[in-house]
Design a protein around this motif. Sequence first.
Motif, PDB file in Angstrom:
ATOM      1  N   THR A  16       0.809  -1.225   0.000  1.00 50.42           N
ATOM      2  CA  THR A  16       0.000   0.000   0.000  1.00 50.42           C
ATOM      3  C   THR A  16       0.836   1.266   0.000  1.00 50.42           C
ATOM      4  OG1 THR A  16      -0.148   0.225   2.427  1.00 50.42           O
ATOM      5  CG2 THR A  16      -1.711  -1.257   1.361  1.00 50.42           C
ATOM      6  N   TRP A  17       2.173   1.134   0.208  1.00 48.14           N
ATOM      7  CA  TRP A  17       2.993   2.333   0.246  1.00 48.14           C
ATOM      8  C   TRP A  17       2.992   3.014  -1.110  1.00 48.14           C
ATOM      9  CZ3 TRP A  17       3.068   3.073   4.991  1.00 48.14           C
ATOM     10  CH2 TRP A  17       3.475   2.123   5.933  1.00 48.14           C
ATOM     11  N   LYS A  18       3.048   4.345  -1.093  1.00 47.96           N
ATOM     12  CA  LYS A  18       3.091   5.118  -2.335  1.00 47.96           C
ATOM     13  C   LYS A  18       4.323   4.745  -3.144  1.00 47.96           C
ATOM     14  CE  LYS A  18       2.962   9.909  -3.960  1.00 47.96           C
ATOM     15  NZ  LYS A  18       2.913  11.333  -3.544  1.00 47.96           N
ATOM     16  N   ASN A  19       5.446   4.539  -2.457  1.00 44.74           N
ATOM     17  CA  ASN A  19       6.667   4.068  -3.097  1.00 44.74           C
ATOM     18  C   ASN A  19       7.553   3.464  -2.013  1.00 44.74           C
ATOM     19  OD1 ASN A  19       8.124   6.324  -1.853  1.00 44.74           O
ATOM     20  ND2 ASN A  19       7.174   7.595  -3.450  1.00 44.74           N
ATOM     21  N   HIS A  49       8.720   5.907   0.737  1.00 47.46           N
ATOM     22  CA  HIS A  49       7.700   6.244   1.727  1.00 47.46           C
ATOM     23  C   HIS A  49       7.580   5.135   2.771  1.00 47.46           C
ATOM     24  CE1 HIS A  49       3.228   6.845   2.844  1.00 47.46           C
ATOM     25  NE2 HIS A  49       3.973   7.649   3.567  1.00 47.46           N
ATOM     26  N   GLU A 109      10.257  14.260  -9.607  1.00 45.84           N
ATOM     27  CA  GLU A 109       9.531  14.026 -10.859  1.00 45.84           C
ATOM     28  C   GLU A 109      10.477  14.095 -12.054  1.00 45.84           C
ATOM     29  OE1 GLU A 109       5.728  16.303  -8.820  1.00 45.84           O
ATOM     30  OE2 GLU A 109       6.569  17.088 -10.689  1.00 45.84           O
ATOM     31  N   ALA A 166       1.864   8.258 -11.572  1.00 44.88           N
ATOM     32  CA  ALA A 166       1.297   8.563 -10.255  1.00 44.88           C
ATOM     33  C   ALA A 166       2.252   8.282  -9.113  1.00 44.88           C
ATOM     34  CB  ALA A 166       0.002   7.774 -10.063  1.00 44.88           C
ATOM     35  N   ASP A 167       3.108   7.240  -9.245  1.00 41.57           N
ATOM     36  CA  ASP A 167       3.956   6.874  -8.115  1.00 41.57           C
ATOM     37  C   ASP A 167       5.057   7.892  -7.821  1.00 41.57           C
ATOM     38  OD1 ASP A 167       5.630   6.392 -10.243  1.00 41.57           O
ATOM     39  OD2 ASP A 167       5.934   4.272  -9.841  1.00 41.57           O
ATOM     40  N   ARG A 168       5.273   8.862  -8.735  1.00 38.40           N
ATOM     41  CA  ARG A 168       6.245   9.917  -8.463  1.00 38.40           C
ATOM     42  C   ARG A 168       5.569  11.258  -8.182  1.00 38.40           C
ATOM     43  NH1 ARG A 168       9.037   8.534 -13.033  1.00 38.40           N
ATOM     44  NH2 ARG A 168       9.106  10.674 -13.832  1.00 38.40           N
ATOM     45  N   GLY A 214      -0.510  11.582  -6.223  1.00 34.55           N
ATOM     46  CA  GLY A 214      -0.832  10.182  -6.446  1.00 34.55           C
ATOM     47  C   GLY A 214      -1.593   9.940  -7.736  1.00 34.55           C
ATOM     48  N   ASP A 271      -1.447  10.499 -12.250  1.00 33.44           N
ATOM     49  CA  ASP A 271      -0.632  10.838 -13.411  1.00 33.44           C
ATOM     50  C   ASP A 271      -0.747  12.331 -13.707  1.00 33.44           C
ATOM     51  OD1 ASP A 271      -0.058   8.187 -13.591  1.00 33.44           O
ATOM     52  OD2 ASP A 271      -1.178   7.812 -15.437  1.00 33.44           O
TER      53      ASP A 271
END
Length: 404
Positions: free
Chosen positions: A115-118, A121, A248, A268-270, A274, A276
């Motif tokens: 579930t982590w954004k990246n 994180h 980014e 989205a992951d950068r 969250g 695009d």
Amino acid sequence: MAALSGKLTRKLVENLGPGRHGDGNGLYLVVDASGARRWIVRVVVKGQKNKAGAPLRTDFGLGGADIVSLNQARDRALEYRRMAKQGLNPRFNARQDIPTFEEVAQQVHIDRMPTWKNVKHGQQWINTLRDYAFPKIGRMPVDSVGQPEVLMCLSPIWTDKHETAKRLAQRIKTVLDVARSKGLRSGENPVTAIKELGALPKVKAKPKHHGAMRWQDVPAFFADLSTRNAMAAKALMFTSLTGSRTGEVLGMRWAEIDEGARLWTCPADRMKTGEDHRVPLTDAMLEIIEPLRAMQSDYVFEGQKRHRPLSNMSMLMLLRRMEVEGVTVHGFRSTFRDWASEVANAPREVAEMSLAHKVGSNVERAYARSDRLERRRALMERWSQFVTMSEGTVIHLANSGGTS
């Protein structure tokens, strides 16, 4: 007493759906609708009656199935049944094997990895606990952590590192909430109680400002950058033109660029939002990146290691080498925003969307299907033209009151 065997297997424990699943001899695996799994054992205490006068039949939690294995659950269930048969209530006589706060926290971290954004994180989440909680309460049984122990973690950094302290409080609360859901502790979460009681002093948040260059100074700065061959200079030129964040830009891959559509789509992951984000590419932007294709790297702005991006500090260090004081890379976003308002007279939603800021309420955004791409393209084209103009034209523009 029954032998340590039953109906369940390790594979069944991992895959059974919601409900109460018996192993035999009073041991059950309880699977919640959320997928959480925990053990309980039902025993009848010899010689003891409930309020209705019937034999005292009681359920006891043995811990979560992700922490307590099937064999461990059977061992504990056997111990409880032996005590009950002797007339001893397990609630007061059982030797409970409660995991430590750190053990539960590490398990929560693992469970939430998807579930982590990246990755960064996720690592920050556990690192905060590692630095400020584990040294003080990491080895304590998770059911022993109360308000004094939480305050012991928060108080030393509450005023000096307030944002970190707030994140730490939230992460301790999450660990303790998970422990309670697994039957490892009971009662109110001490973090919630501390907040409601006002046990910690109020701290007035200090706004964090990123040093920004005056928009009038950007063309001369850009002209200086364009004489430098370092990859960091190319990245900083592109960053100042797009108004994008450091991560980014440095993470940009060639696969994200549609040269025909003159478009860069940052995934989205950068993105902080969250989602695009589409960035229209101008002639000036393409002139910076197109020559870099010859390097045949995965990343547009390759660092010292092959197929790896520049470091996050590369552009800031370049600013320092250029002796540009009081300015940060992130500050160029503010510079662009000032210019868009003072010179371009751009509509607020167009300027904000160019910076990938969310505009309006959740309801408004739900109905706003457009990301104003073409209007943003026109704005970014004007910004590129301004940034790349001659110094004399800039002086004339500034003297005329900032309009053109």
